[in-house]
Design an enzyme around this catalytic site. Structure first.
Site, PDB file in Angstrom:
ATOM      1  N   SER A  30       0.823  -1.207   0.000  1.00 19.74           N
ATOM      2  CA  SER A  30       0.000   0.000   0.000  1.00 19.74           C
ATOM      3  C   SER A  30       0.855   1.255   0.000  1.00 19.74           C
ATOM      4  O   SER A  30       0.330   2.362  -0.018  1.00 19.74           O
ATOM      5  CB  SER A  30      -0.927  -0.005   1.222  1.00 19.74           C
ATOM      6  OG  SER A  30      -0.167  -0.192   2.402  1.00 19.74           O
ATOM      7  N   ASN A 117      -1.942  -2.710  13.398  1.00 22.88           N
ATOM      8  CA  ASN A 117      -3.396  -2.554  13.392  1.00 22.88           C
ATOM      9  C   ASN A 117      -3.847  -1.309  14.154  1.00 22.88           C
ATOM     10  O   ASN A 117      -4.678  -0.536  13.676  1.00 22.88           O
ATOM     11  CB  ASN A 117      -4.068  -3.810  13.965  1.00 22.88           C
ATOM     12  CG  ASN A 117      -3.787  -5.042  13.113  1.00 22.88           C
ATOM     13  OD1 ASN A 117      -3.239  -4.920  12.011  1.00 22.88           O
ATOM     14  ND2 ASN A 117      -4.147  -6.215  13.610  1.00 22.88           N
ATOM     15  N   THR A 162     -40.175  25.894  -9.294  1.00 18.10           N
ATOM     16  CA  THR A 162     -40.365  24.498  -8.887  1.00 18.10           C
ATOM     17  C   THR A 162     -40.483  23.742 -10.208  1.00 18.10           C
ATOM     18  O   THR A 162     -41.001  24.306 -11.189  1.00 18.10           O
ATOM     19  CB  THR A 162     -41.633  24.291  -8.029  1.00 18.10           C
ATOM     20  OG1 THR A 162     -42.767  24.683  -8.799  1.00 18.10           O
ATOM     21  CG2 THR A 162     -41.597  25.114  -6.738  1.00 18.10           C
ATOM     22  N   HIS A 163     -39.985  22.540 -10.249  1.00 17.57           N
ATOM     23  CA  HIS A 163     -39.934  21.769 -11.509  1.00 17.57           C
ATOM     24  C   HIS A 163     -39.173  22.532 -12.591  1.00 17.57           C
ATOM     25  O   HIS A 163     -39.387  22.316 -13.777  1.00 17.57           O
ATOM     26  CB  HIS A 163     -41.342  21.431 -12.023  1.00 17.57           C
ATOM     27  CG  HIS A 163     -42.266  20.903 -10.965  1.00 17.57           C
ATOM     28  ND1 HIS A 163     -42.387  19.558 -10.688  1.00 17.57           N
ATOM     29  CD2 HIS A 163     -43.093  21.551 -10.104  1.00 17.57           C
ATOM     30  CE1 HIS A 163     -43.257  19.392  -9.710  1.00 17.57           C
ATOM     31  NE2 HIS A 163     -43.693  20.590  -9.328  1.00 17.57           N
ATOM     32  N   SER A 284     -13.595  27.233 -26.013  1.00 19.06           N
ATOM     33  CA  SER A 284     -13.724  26.044 -26.836  1.00 19.06           C
ATOM     34  C   SER A 284     -12.620  26.065 -27.881  1.00 19.06           C
ATOM     35  O   SER A 284     -12.262  27.118 -28.388  1.00 19.06           O
ATOM     36  CB  SER A 284     -15.091  26.036 -27.524  1.00 19.06           C
ATOM     37  OG  SER A 284     -15.044  25.215 -28.675  1.00 19.06           O
ATOM     38  N   LYS A 290     -17.459  30.701 -27.576  1.00 19.44           N
ATOM     39  CA  LYS A 290     -17.889  30.041 -26.339  1.00 19.44           C
ATOM     40  C   LYS A 290     -17.106  30.455 -25.114  1.00 19.44           C
ATOM     41  O   LYS A 290     -15.908  30.711 -25.156  1.00 19.44           O
ATOM     42  CB  LYS A 290     -17.743  28.516 -26.505  1.00 19.44           C
ATOM     43  CG  LYS A 290     -18.623  27.944 -27.570  1.00 19.44           C
ATOM     44  CD  LYS A 290     -19.929  27.409 -27.070  1.00 19.44           C
ATOM     45  CE  LYS A 290     -19.747  26.379 -26.000  1.00 19.44           C
ATOM     46  NZ  LYS A 290     -20.873  25.493 -25.877  1.00 19.44           N
ATOM     47  N   ASN A 292     -17.220  28.680 -21.356  1.00 21.54           N
ATOM     48  CA  ASN A 292     -17.864  27.555 -20.675  1.00 21.54           C
ATOM     49  C   ASN A 292     -17.596  27.568 -19.168  1.00 21.54           C
ATOM     50  O   ASN A 292     -16.502  27.912 -18.742  1.00 21.54           O
ATOM     51  CB  ASN A 292     -17.368  26.230 -21.262  1.00 21.54           C
ATOM     52  CG  ASN A 292     -17.731  26.088 -22.729  1.00 21.54           C
ATOM     53  OD1 ASN A 292     -18.786  26.547 -23.149  1.00 21.54           O
ATOM     54  ND2 ASN A 292     -16.850  25.481 -23.497  1.00 21.54           N
ATOM     55  N   GLU A 297     -19.180  22.699 -13.856  1.00 23.94           N
ATOM     56  CA  GLU A 297     -19.476  21.336 -14.320  1.00 23.94           C
ATOM     57  C   GLU A 297     -18.643  20.308 -13.559  1.00 23.94           C
ATOM     58  O   GLU A 297     -19.107  19.216 -13.244  1.00 23.94           O
ATOM     59  CB  GLU A 297     -19.209  21.227 -15.823  1.00 23.94           C
ATOM     60  CG  GLU A 297     -20.189  22.056 -16.641  1.00 23.94           C
ATOM     61  CD  GLU A 297     -19.700  22.245 -18.066  1.00 23.94           C
ATOM     62  OE1 GLU A 297     -19.880  21.314 -18.864  1.00 23.94           O
ATOM     63  OE2 GLU A 297     -19.125  23.300 -18.374  1.00 23.94           O
ATOM     64  N   TYR A 324      -9.161  -7.050  12.865  1.00 26.25           N
ATOM     65  CA  TYR A 324      -8.604  -6.520  11.623  1.00 26.25           C
ATOM     66  C   TYR A 324      -8.603  -7.557  10.504  1.00 26.25           C
ATOM     67  O   TYR A 324      -8.306  -8.731  10.718  1.00 26.25           O
ATOM     68  CB  TYR A 324      -7.162  -6.036  11.872  1.00 26.25           C
ATOM     69  CG  TYR A 324      -6.506  -5.489  10.613  1.00 26.25           C
ATOM     70  CD1 TYR A 324      -6.710  -4.171  10.240  1.00 26.25           C
ATOM     71  CD2 TYR A 324      -5.723  -6.302   9.796  1.00 26.25           C
ATOM     72  CE1 TYR A 324      -6.137  -3.664   9.082  1.00 26.25           C
ATOM     73  CE2 TYR A 324      -5.146  -5.803   8.636  1.00 26.25           C
ATOM     74  CZ  TYR A 324      -5.352  -4.494   8.284  1.00 26.25           C
ATOM     75  OH  TYR A 324      -4.792  -3.993   7.141  1.00 26.25           O
ATOM     76  N   GLN A 329      -7.344  -2.238   4.383  1.00 24.69           N
ATOM     77  CA  GLN A 329      -6.336  -1.402   3.732  1.00 24.69           C
ATOM     78  C   GLN A 329      -6.972  -0.624   2.567  1.00 24.69           C
ATOM     79  O   GLN A 329      -6.473   0.414   2.150  1.00 24.69           O
ATOM     80  CB  GLN A 329      -5.196  -2.287   3.214  1.00 24.69           C
ATOM     81  CG  GLN A 329      -4.088  -1.546   2.520  1.00 24.69           C
ATOM     82  CD  GLN A 329      -2.850  -2.418   2.369  1.00 24.69           C
ATOM     83  OE1 GLN A 329      -2.121  -2.632   3.322  1.00 24.69           O
ATOM     84  NE2 GLN A 329      -2.630  -2.956   1.179  1.00 24.69           N
ATOM     85  N   LYS A 332      -8.234   3.440   2.155  1.00 27.02           N
ATOM     86  CA  LYS A 332      -7.417   4.644   2.022  1.00 27.02           C
ATOM     87  C   LYS A 332      -7.638   5.471   0.768  1.00 27.02           C
ATOM     88  O   LYS A 332      -7.913   6.662   0.847  1.00 27.02           O
ATOM     89  CB  LYS A 332      -5.944   4.271   2.130  1.00 27.02           C
ATOM     90  CG  LYS A 332      -5.654   3.681   3.480  1.00 27.02           C
ATOM     91  CD  LYS A 332      -4.221   3.510   3.783  1.00 27.02           C
ATOM     92  CE  LYS A 332      -4.141   2.870   5.158  1.00 27.02           C
ATOM     93  NZ  LYS A 332      -4.933   1.611   5.241  1.00 27.02           N
TER      94      LYS A 332
HETATM   95  N1  ARG Z   1      -1.121  -1.380   5.576  1.00 23.18           N
HETATM   96  C1  ARG Z   1      -2.053  -1.941   6.488  1.00 23.18           C
HETATM   97  C2  ARG Z   1      -3.394  -1.242   6.359  1.00 23.18           C
HETATM   98  O1  ARG Z   1      -3.428  -0.208   5.828  1.00 23.18           O
HETATM   99  C3  ARG Z   1      -1.564  -1.791   7.889  1.00 23.18           C
HETATM  100  C4  ARG Z   1      -2.099  -2.792   8.846  1.00 23.18           C
HETATM  101  C5  ARG Z   1      -1.572  -4.126   8.526  1.00 23.18           C
HETATM  102  N2  ARG Z   1      -1.946  -5.081   9.530  1.00 23.18           N
HETATM  103  C6  ARG Z   1      -1.842  -6.394   9.328  1.00 23.18           C
HETATM  104  N3  ARG Z   1      -2.231  -7.142  10.296  1.00 23.18           N
HETATM  105  N4  ARG Z   1      -1.416  -6.903   8.201  1.00 23.18           N
HETATM  106  O2  ARG Z   1      -4.419  -1.720   6.794  1.00 23.18           O
END
Ligand code: ARG
Length: 468
Positions: A30, A117, A162-163, A284, A290, A292, A297, A324, A329, A332
């Site tokens: 990650s 964790n 409205t509408h 454009s 134009k 825009n 948007e 966990y 993961q 994120k």
């Molecule tokens: N990179 C992991 C995450 O974002 C960290 C936690 C990993 N924990 C584990 N027991 N493998 O969740």
């Protein structure tokens, strides 16, 4: 004889004999996205190490070496000289491995009474809490911009819809204050979310807590949390703080998207209510005439990503057993992306609100179209002649049909023709048929009358001043 040779990840190689498959490394790592957590990660480690020293769990000397090493890592990352490694999976292990390079043996003591964790749960809470603060500031700025423009145009009349059909005239100030209400609720929702999020998972360790005599109050306090999270299983398993953050963003993005849609509509030549300056317009490549409203948007468009992030994380979390699982993961990228999106959306929205020029003439011209004061005629009949509203509605409908037939406005119908429909109608009716009279008469609490709008603006200015 034991032929076992530690292999693969240096953090747990002891148990493994073969290096990870390339596909595992790719799906598992990650670091490419979680490196943005470096600052909270290092802050969490600093707090943890200090607490370990204070509790006599590690020596002061090791504590000093760890603190110094972490400082070095922070500056390396900020200077862009830190080498992130995919083989080390994530930000936590990248930092720890570098610490070992820098300070040797003592680095291995940092992870006492801690797990990735509780570490990642802490990092994410800290990161989201910071972004929540940014969103609050962005909303505050947008609200201030809307209040200023509403103040300028407290009595500018425009068609209310409205509408998307002309309904009754309203004031532009009132219309903008409607968005102030929405964005201020978003702000208050974000503040509420932070109250619940602000509990520290650190010290929950892998899932069950630890046998070391840690001080969770101390780490919580050092990281600006209100208190440690009470249940270690919950502390490492829960991401509802991120879900709540995304929910608030999704609702807010919906509001931004509606404002954006109105700016798109208002800025068409057909409406011509507002114009964006060159600062907020794009051209454009083929049609030279134009201009825009791309930023508006994109406010609409980016709402899709934010909703996607919310649905994505809801789906990731659904059905996960405690505690966990690596699924988590996947919390994120959506959160990071949504936070980045809302920041630029809020800035663009405030920019457009400040930038747009308002054509009050075009608004006023359109305000009376579509017999927008028909309700005022019906209300007048009820008030002045005692006719029941339902019948007044029908009489007015006939007057509207007549005006349509004549191709004129309600207020332009001759009195005798109105009286042919309803003899109780008198000259005085024309008093209420102008759009200015119509909006000025809407003085019920929350109504569109300029006098109300000014009161509301004063109320908002008070609130903004006191930071409420
Ligand atoms: N990179 C992991 C995450 O974002 C960290 C936690 C990993 N924990 C584990 N027991 N493998 O969740």
């Amino acid at each position: 004889m034991c032929s076992h040779k530690p292999s693969g990840n240096p953090m747990w190689g002891g148990r493994f004999s073969v290096a990870p498959d390339e596909a595992l490394e790719r799906i598992n790592a990650s670091i490419d996205f979680d490196k943005v957590l470096y600052a909270p990660d290092i802050a969490g480690s600093q707090a943890h190490a200090r607490m370990l020293v204070d509790q006599g769990i590690i020596s002061a000397e090791d504590g000093r070496a760890i603190a110094k090493g972490l400082d070095t890592i922070l500056s390396e990352i900020e200077a862009g000289t830190f080498e992130f490694s995919r083989a080390l999976e994530d930000i936590h292990m990248n930092v720890e491995a570098r610490l070992a390079e820098l300070i040797g043996e003592a680095a291995g003591r940092l992870h006492t009474a801690r797990s990735r964790n509780d570490q990642v749960a802490t990092d994410m809470r800290l990161w989201v809490r910071d972004r929540a603060g940014d969103v609050e500031a962005g909303l505050g700025d947008l609200i201030a911009a809307l209040v200023d423009r509403a103040d300028e145009h407290a009595d500018a009349v425009m068609p209310g819809f409205t509408h998307l059909q002309a309904a009754q005239p309203v004031t532009f100030g009132h219309h903008l204050l409607a968005y102030v209400e929405m964005f201020s609720r978003d702000l208050s929702r974000m503040r509420d979310a932070v109250v619940r999020m602000n509990e520290c998972p650190l010290g929950a360790a892998a899932l069950a807590g630890t046998s070391f005599p840690i001080d969770r109050d101390a780490t919580a306090k050092a990281l600006g949390f209100d208190r440690p999270a009470r249940n270690s299983l919950d502390a490492v398993s829960s991401r509802d703080f991120a879900l709540e953050f995304l929910s608030v963003l999704a609702i807010c993005a919906g509001h931004l998207s509606r404002l954006a849609e109105e700016i798109v509509i208002w800025s068409t030549p057909q409406f011509g209510f507002v114009a964006l300056s060159d600062k907020f317009s794009t051209g454009s490549s083929i049609m030279p005439q134009k201009k825009n409203p791309d930023a508006a948007e994109l406010l609409r468009g980016k709402t899709g990503r934010i909703n996607g992030a919310l649905i994505g994380l809801l789906t990731v979390m659904k059905g996960l057993p405690l505690a966990y699982s690596k699924d988590m993961q996947e919390d994120k990228e959506g959160v990071f992306d949504a936070a980045g999106s809302i920041a630029v959306m809020l800035a663009a929205a405030a920019g457009m609100v400040r930038d747009m020029s308002i054509d009050t003439g075009a608004m006023a011209g359109a305000a009376g179209a579509g017999h927008a004061t028909a309700t005022d005629l019906a209300d007048w009949l009820v008030r002045e002649t005692g006719i029941a509203f339902r019948r007044a509605h029908e009489i007015t409908g006939r007057a509207v049909a007549l005006a349509e037939e004549r191709g004129c406005a309600l207020a332009e119908l001759p009195l005798d023709e109105l009286q042919a429909i309803e003899p109780k109608i008198t000259e005085a009716v024309f008093e209420v048929l102008s759009v200015e009279k119509s909006v000025a008469s809407r003085t019920s609490f929350g109504g569109t009358a300029p006098a109300n709008v000014r009161e509301q603006i004063a109320w908002w200015r008070e609130r903004l001043k006191s930071g409420a």
